[in-house]
Design an enzyme around this catalytic site. Structure first.
Site, PDB file in Angstrom:
ATOM      1  N   LYS A  50      13.762  24.411   1.492  1.00  0.00           N
ATOM      2  CA  LYS A  50      14.938  24.101   2.306  1.00  0.00           C
ATOM      3  C   LYS A  50      16.129  24.981   1.922  1.00  0.00           C
ATOM      4  O   LYS A  50      16.810  25.531   2.797  1.00  0.00           O
ATOM      5  CB  LYS A  50      15.296  22.608   2.161  1.00  0.00           C
ATOM      6  CG  LYS A  50      14.213  21.676   2.677  1.00  0.00           C
ATOM      7  CD  LYS A  50      14.629  20.227   2.633  1.00  0.00           C
ATOM      8  CE  LYS A  50      14.773  19.707   1.219  1.00  0.00           C
ATOM      9  NZ  LYS A  50      13.482  19.673   0.495  1.00  0.00           N
ATOM     10  N   THR A  51      16.383  25.125   0.639  1.00  0.00           N
ATOM     11  CA  THR A  51      17.488  25.983   0.192  1.00  0.00           C
ATOM     12  C   THR A  51      17.222  27.443   0.565  1.00  0.00           C
ATOM     13  O   THR A  51      18.132  28.172   0.979  1.00  0.00           O
ATOM     14  CB  THR A  51      17.686  25.852  -1.329  1.00  0.00           C
ATOM     15  OG1 THR A  51      17.946  24.492  -1.660  1.00  0.00           O
ATOM     16  CG2 THR A  51      18.848  26.715  -1.800  1.00  0.00           C
ATOM     17  N   ASP A  70      23.328  20.446   0.329  1.00  0.00           N
ATOM     18  CA  ASP A  70      22.059  19.939  -0.171  1.00  0.00           C
ATOM     19  C   ASP A  70      22.167  18.420  -0.389  1.00  0.00           C
ATOM     20  O   ASP A  70      23.238  17.915  -0.748  1.00  0.00           O
ATOM     21  CB  ASP A  70      21.705  20.637  -1.484  1.00  0.00           C
ATOM     22  CG  ASP A  70      20.251  20.446  -1.875  1.00  0.00           C
ATOM     23  OD1 ASP A  70      19.461  20.000  -1.015  1.00  0.00           O
ATOM     24  OD2 ASP A  70      19.905  20.733  -3.036  1.00  0.00           O
ATOM     25  N   THR A  91      15.946  15.109   1.431  1.00  0.00           N
ATOM     26  CA  THR A  91      14.589  14.634   1.118  1.00  0.00           C
ATOM     27  C   THR A  91      14.349  13.248   1.694  1.00  0.00           C
ATOM     28  O   THR A  91      13.222  12.755   1.642  1.00  0.00           O
ATOM     29  CB  THR A  91      14.377  14.584  -0.406  1.00  0.00           C
ATOM     30  OG1 THR A  91      15.404  13.773  -1.000  1.00  0.00           O
ATOM     31  CG2 THR A  91      14.455  15.989  -1.000  1.00  0.00           C
ATOM     32  N   ARG A 107       7.419  25.752  -5.082  1.00  0.00           N
ATOM     33  CA  ARG A 107       8.195  25.757  -6.329  1.00  0.00           C
ATOM     34  C   ARG A 107       7.286  25.492  -7.532  1.00  0.00           C
ATOM     35  O   ARG A 107       7.402  26.149  -8.574  1.00  0.00           O
ATOM     36  CB  ARG A 107       9.309  24.715  -6.263  1.00  0.00           C
ATOM     37  CG  ARG A 107      10.150  24.634  -7.545  1.00  0.00           C
ATOM     38  CD  ARG A 107      11.202  23.559  -7.440  1.00  0.00           C
ATOM     39  NE  ARG A 107      12.206  23.908  -6.439  1.00  0.00           N
ATOM     40  CZ  ARG A 107      13.011  23.019  -5.853  1.00  0.00           C
ATOM     41  NH1 ARG A 107      12.894  21.734  -6.141  1.00  0.00           N
ATOM     42  NH2 ARG A 107      13.907  23.413  -4.969  1.00  0.00           N
TER      43      ARG A 107
END
Length: 361
Positions: free
Chosen positions: A64-65, A109, A158, A217
């Site tokens: 997402k980032t 975020d 999230t 990640r």
């Protein structure tokens, strides 16, 4: 911190920043989201205006980032990053919005954790590009409208269900990121290995991709740990043997379960007869905080079909019993589904389950 924890620490964030793609063309996976987002951004560029506001939702570690930075890059605009917990007052939002440059991308975020007063100011700013600044107190207070430069808000969450409806409705484009396929994760591992100057074989990348919970990640983090093992104990090449040995050292099994995941399954099966068992009791049994069980271990166990959440508590399925080498009773959920595909003859033999403890404990 476990190597499978989806939330990065400071060192991880620095390394991951260097591994992030900078364009939609470089971004691996999430083809549906990429195609939809690419259309939104291309249309905005042809109109020579700002893009619709974008909401990105999905579990941690899926990009997402990275996509927020790509949106700014594709639009040729600067990006300003902040987080929901940092915006606790309307004044915090007003200060950020009033300093934005025309066309700038604002990334928030965990936007669902923004305070209610701050969210209400965002409503107006996203729709009308203005904020109302209140001057004074009591009966003499006056709201002064302040125009702000057109901007694009990119929110990441999230837990999209926690966003209030008025805020969610003001996002022109909403994208949900799914867990990645193994083939896409193998491409990500090979790309990251090239950036880190690590030699990796196809078998090595496949081994890492199969154990990273569908999360890029985690794949990048496992790659770095396997690289360390290969440089210290191996030839420096990340192959299947190096990956298997390194991940065994870090207690990551063939499907990506770590020590905490297996401890949860073993506690439910061996100490509570397969369940049901409450979250707080289970947390005490494995020596972890309830939040760790609920947010780190449980989602992946449920996704693999090893665990069920019921109104009475957590229950291990037949697959869960099989994975830790136990024989499930006939009335266990999932009975008759056969042997798990990843279990082979060299897996631990069936072991008798211990007698369950008193369920009232």
């Amino acid at each position: 911190m476990s190597v499978l924890d989806p939330d990065p620490d400071d060192d991880d964030s620095i390394v991951e920043g260097a591994l992030r793609p900078t364009s939609l063309g470089e971004f691996v996976g999430q083809d549906r989201v990429k195609n939809q987002l690419g259309l939104v951004l291309e249309a905005a560029k042809r109109r020579e205006g700002v893009s619709d506001h974008v909401l990105l939702s999905g579990p941690p570690g899926l990009g997402k980032t990275t996509l927020a930075a790509i949106i700014a890059s594709e639009l040729g605009a600067p990006i300003r990053m902040t987080s929901g917990p940092a915006l606790q007052h309307a004044g915090d939002v007003a200060a950020v919005l009033s300093s934005l440059q025309p066309g700038e991308v604002l990334f928030i975020d965990e936007v669902h954790r923004t305070a209610r007063a701050a969210q209400e100011m965002l409503y107006v700013a996203m729709e009308d590009f203005r904020v109302d600044v209140v001057v004074g107190k009591g009966p003499g207070a006056t709201a002064i409208p302040l125009d702000i430069a057109p901007f694009t808000l990119v929110g990441a969450t999230t837990r999209a269900g926690l966003l209030p409806g008025p805020l969610r409705d003001r996002f022109g484009f909403t994208a949900h990121l799914d867990f990645y396929e193994v083939a896409d994760l193998e491409r990500i591992v090979r790309r990251s290995a090239g950036l880190l100057d690590v030699d990796v074989t196809e078998e090595g990348s496949a081994e890492i991709a199969g154990r990273c919970r569908g999360t890029p990640r985690i794949a990048n983090r496992l790659l770095r740990r396997v690289r360390d093992w290969a440089q210290v104990h191996g030839t420096g090449v990340v192959d299947a043997d190096a990956a298997g040995a390194a991940l065994e050292l870090y207690e990551v099994d063939i499907v990506g379960l770590d020590r905490i995941d297996r401890a949860v399954l073993e506690a439910i099966v061996d100490r509570f007869g397969g369940g049901p068992v409450g979250l707080s009791t289970l947390a005490v049994a494995v020596g972890e905080e309830p939040e760790t069980i609920e947010t780190v271990a449980e989602p992946f166990l449920v996704r693999l079909g090893l665990l069920m959440r019921t109104p009475r508590g957590r229950v291990a399925t037949v697959a869960g019993w099989q994975h830790i080498g136990r024989t499930a009773p006939a009335d266990t959920p999932g009975a008759g589904q056969g042997v798990l595909p990843w279990l082979t003859d060299d897996q631990p033999a069936d072991q008798p389950a211990d007698q369950p403890e008193d369920p009232s404990e």
